[in-house]
Enzyme design. Structure first.
Site, PDB file in Angstrom:
ATOM      1  N   PHE A 128       0.874  -1.165   0.000  1.00 25.20           N
ATOM      2  CA  PHE A 128       0.000   0.000   0.000  1.00 25.20           C
ATOM      3  C   PHE A 128       0.917   1.221   0.000  1.00 25.20           C
ATOM      4  CE2 PHE A 128      -2.712   3.221   1.851  1.00 25.20           C
ATOM      5  CZ  PHE A 128      -3.977   2.915   1.395  1.00 25.20           C
ATOM      6  N   ASP A 197       2.193  -5.047   8.443  1.00 30.52           N
ATOM      7  CA  ASP A 197       1.015  -4.191   8.334  1.00 30.52           C
ATOM      8  C   ASP A 197      -0.201  -5.102   8.175  1.00 30.52           C
ATOM      9  OD1 ASP A 197      -1.122  -2.671   7.336  1.00 30.52           O
ATOM     10  OD2 ASP A 197       0.240  -1.142   6.548  1.00 30.52           O
ATOM     11  N   TYR A 222     -10.653   0.683  10.649  1.00 35.28           N
ATOM     12  CA  TYR A 222     -11.888   1.052   9.942  1.00 35.28           C
ATOM     13  C   TYR A 222     -12.233   0.077   8.827  1.00 35.28           C
ATOM     14  CZ  TYR A 222      -8.242   3.420   7.197  1.00 35.28           C
ATOM     15  OH  TYR A 222      -7.101   3.710   6.496  1.00 35.28           O
ATOM     16  N   LYS A 223     -11.407  -0.950   8.609  1.00 36.26           N
ATOM     17  CA  LYS A 223     -11.728  -1.952   7.587  1.00 36.26           C
ATOM     18  C   LYS A 223     -12.485  -3.106   8.271  1.00 36.26           C
ATOM     19  CE  LYS A 223      -7.967  -0.191   4.786  1.00 36.26           C
ATOM     20  NZ  LYS A 223      -6.544  -0.247   4.432  1.00 36.26           N
ATOM     21  N   ARG A 371     -12.577  -4.995  -6.851  1.00 37.22           N
ATOM     22  CA  ARG A 371     -12.305  -5.623  -5.550  1.00 37.22           C
ATOM     23  C   ARG A 371     -13.616  -5.931  -4.840  1.00 37.22           C
ATOM     24  NH1 ARG A 371      -8.353  -2.769  -1.367  1.00 37.22           N
ATOM     25  NH2 ARG A 371     -10.231  -1.482  -1.220  1.00 37.22           N
TER      26      ARG A 371
HETATM   27  C1  LIG Z   1      -5.749   0.936   4.424  1.00 36.73           C
HETATM   28  C2  LIG Z   1      -4.272   0.812   4.541  1.00 36.73           C
HETATM   29  C3  LIG Z   1      -3.497   1.839   5.081  1.00 36.73           C
HETATM   30  C4  LIG Z   1      -4.153   3.130   5.467  1.00 36.73           C
HETATM   31  O1  LIG Z   1      -3.321   3.979   6.173  1.00 36.73           O
HETATM   32  P1  LIG Z   1      -3.946   5.267   6.852  1.00 36.73           P
HETATM   33  O2  LIG Z   1      -2.842   5.906   7.528  1.00 36.73           O
HETATM   34  O3  LIG Z   1      -5.065   4.806   7.733  1.00 36.73           O
HETATM   35  O4  LIG Z   1      -4.534   6.102   5.763  1.00 36.73           O
HETATM   36  C5  LIG Z   1      -2.131   1.623   5.242  1.00 36.73           C
HETATM   37  N1  LIG Z   1      -1.550   0.462   4.865  1.00 36.73           N
HETATM   38  C6  LIG Z   1      -2.284  -0.541   4.325  1.00 36.73           C
HETATM   39  C7  LIG Z   1      -1.611  -1.821   3.944  1.00 36.73           C
HETATM   40  C8  LIG Z   1      -3.648  -0.390   4.129  1.00 36.73           C
HETATM   41  O5  LIG Z   1      -4.362  -1.363   3.581  1.00 36.73           O
END
Ligand SMILES: *Cc1c(COP(=O)(O)O)cnc(C)c1O
Length: 396
Positions: A128, A197, A222-223, A371
Site C-alpha cells: 500500500f 502491516d 476502519y476496515k 475488488r
Molecule cells: C488501508 C491501509 C493503510 C491506510 O493507512 P492510513 O494511515 O489509515 O490512511 C495503510 N496500509 C495498508 C496496507 C492499508 O491497507
C-alpha cells in the site's frame, strides 16, 4: 441465475453459525456490501453509545471524563480489546494515530533496535503506497538504504545488512496473503526485525503475532474491525522489545509522568510508549463500542467462513460470467488468500459504477481491478451469489 447455486447458497447460509451477526449491523436489505475491506459497516448499537459519549461524557462531565469516563486510559484499554483478535498478549497493543504514523514509529524503532551495522530496510514492493512513502523517509532519516522487493524475493535478500523488513500481511490490491510465520522466522534468523502491516488481515483471519514472534505490527481499525471512518489505528510492540522501544515521536502522552510537565523526556513502561499526543477520543470510543460485535466470536470461525465465501463467489463467477470477461488475480490457494476477491476486468471502473447502481458495492482499483471484500460477520452466501449474478448481467 442458476437454481443449483442459489440452493447451495441457501444451504450454506442456513448452516452458517455467524449468520446471526449480520443483525448487529446497520445494512439495507437489497444492498450487498462487499467493501468492508475499505470501510466496515456500522454496528447498530454505536450511535446510541456515541450519543451518550457526546451528550453526557463530553457535554455534562466535560474535563472530569478524562478520569471518570476512562478517556485517559482508552488507548491501552482498547488495545487490549484488539490484542486477542491478532493473537497478541495483553499490554502489547496501543490504539492511536493513523496506520501511516504507526508505520513510521514501528519502522524507525525497529531500525534503532537493529543497531548501527545494518544499513538496509527491505520493503514489500507491492505495498500500500503510504507504507512505501513512510519507509523511504524513515530510511533517509536513519541513514539506511531502502530496497523494494516482491514479497517472495525477500527471503533471499535477507542478510547481515538487513535492519528491518516491512511487509503487508494481505496485499490490498490482489488479496494475496503473505506467509507471516515463515517470513517472520526468516527475518528473525537473519538478525533483523519484522514489521507487519495488518490492515487487510486483522478481523478477517488469525494473525498470531505472539505465536510467530512478530517484532512490530500496525493496522487500521476502519476496515474489518468496523471502527468508523478514520478511526484510530494500532501499534503492536512485542513484550520483550517494549523496554527498548525508542519511538521517533516521543510525545507527552507516552511520558512516564505526563502531568509532571517535565522538560526532559522519560518514556513510560509498556504499550503506553507507543502513544504520542492527546488521543482522538470520539473516534476512539466509537471504535471501542464497535468492537462489541466480536464478543464470543472466534477468529478461526471467521477465517473458515471467509474462505468458504470467497470460494463460493469464485465458483459463481466461473459459472455465470462469460469466459474471458474477468480473471481472478487473487490466489486460488487458501494459504495465499486473504478475505477479498480481485477480478481483473476491462472497463473495470465503469463496471463497478454499474454494479454499485445495481446494489452490489465493491470498489475499483486502477487500472483494471474490481475488488470484492468479504466480511464474514455480515456477508452471506446469498450475497455472494447475487454479486456474481449482477456482475454476469453487466459483463454478458
Ligand atoms: C488501508 C491501509 C493503510 C491506510 O493507512 P492510513 O494511515 O489509515 O490512511 C495503510 N496500509 C495498508 C496496507 C492499508 O491497507
Amino acid at each position: 441465475m442458476s437454481e443449483a447455486l442459489a440452493k447451495k447458497a441457501a444451504a450454506l447460509d442456513a448452516a452458517d453459525e455467524l449468520a446471526p451477526h449480520r443483525e448487529l449491523f446497520a445494512l439495507d436489505d437489497g444492498v450487498v456490501y462487499l467493501d468492508g475491506n475499505s470501510l466496515g459497516a456500522l454496528p447498530r448499537h454505536v450511535p446510541a453509545r456515541m450519543q451518550d459519549v457526546i451528550a453526557r461524557e463530553w457535554g455534562q462531565l466535560r474535563i472530569r471524563s478524562w478520569e471518570e469516563s476512562g478517556w485517559w486510559t482508552a488507548p491501552e484499554r482498547i488495545g487490549d480489546r484488539i490484542a486477542p483478535l491478532v493473537g497478541a498478549a495483553p499490554g502489547t497493543v496501543v490504539v492511536g494515530d493513523s496506520t501511516s504514523v504507526n508505520v513510521f514509529k514501528a519502522l524507525v524503532a525497529a531500525v534503532r533496535l537493529a543497531g548501527e551495522g545494518r544499513d538496509e530496510i527491505l520493503v514489500d514492493a507491492s505495498t500500500f503506497p503510504t507504507d512505501g512513502y513512510v519507509a523511504e523517509s524513515a530510511a533517509r532519516m536513519t541513514g539506511r538504504q531502502i530496497r523494494a522487493l516482491a514479497p517472495d524475493e525477500i527471503g533471499s535478500a535477507l542478510g547481515p545488512r538487513t535492519a528491518a523488513v516491512l511487509v503487508n500481511h494481505v496485499d490490498y490490491r490482489t488479496g494475496r496473503l503473505n506467509d507471516l510465520p515463515g517470513m517472520t522466522a526468516a527475518i528473525r534468523s537473519a538478525g533483523a526485525l519484522a514489521v507487519w502491516d495488518l490492515c487487510h488481515s486483522a478481523g478477517a483471519l488469525p494473525v498470531g503475532l505472539g505465536a510467530h514472534g512478530v517484532d512490530f505490527a500496525v493496522g487500521c481499525t476502519y476496515k474489518y474491525l468496523n471502527g468508523g471512518p478514520g478511526s484510530p489505528a494500532y501499534l503492536y510492540v512485542r513484550g520483550d522489545h517494549q523496554p527498548r522501544f525508542d519511538t521517533p515521536l516521543p510525545g507527552w502522552n507516552s511520558h512516564e509522568d505526563p502531568f509532571g510537565m517535565r522538560p526532559a523526556y522519560v518514556p513510560g513502561d509498556g504499550a503506553v510508549r507507543g502513544r504520542v499526543g492527546t488521543p482522538d477520543i470520539l473516534s476512539m470510543l466509537a471504535l471501542e463500542s464497535a468492537l462489541d460485535v466480536w464478543d464470543g466470536v472466534s477468529i478461526e470461525a471467521v477465517r473458515a467462513k471467509s474462505l468458504a465465501l470467497t470460494d463460493f463467489f469464485l465458483e459463481c463467477v466461473e459459472a455465470y460470467v462469460p469466459a474471458g470477461r474477468v480473471s481472478s488475480v487473487t490466489p486460488a490457494a487458501h494459504a495465499e488468500r486473504g478475505s477479498q476477491v480481485s477480478l481483473a476486468c476491462a472497463e473495470a471502473g465503469e463496471v463497478m459504477r454499474a454494479l454499485t447502481a445495481r446494489g452490489v458495492v465493491g470498489d475499483f482499483r486502477r487500472p483494471d481491478v474490481l475488488r470484492f471484500g468479504f466480511t464474514p460477520l455480515y456477508v452471506g452466501f446469498a450475497d455472494a451469489e447475487r454479486a456474481a449474478t449482477e456482475l454476469a448481467a453487466l459483463a454478458g
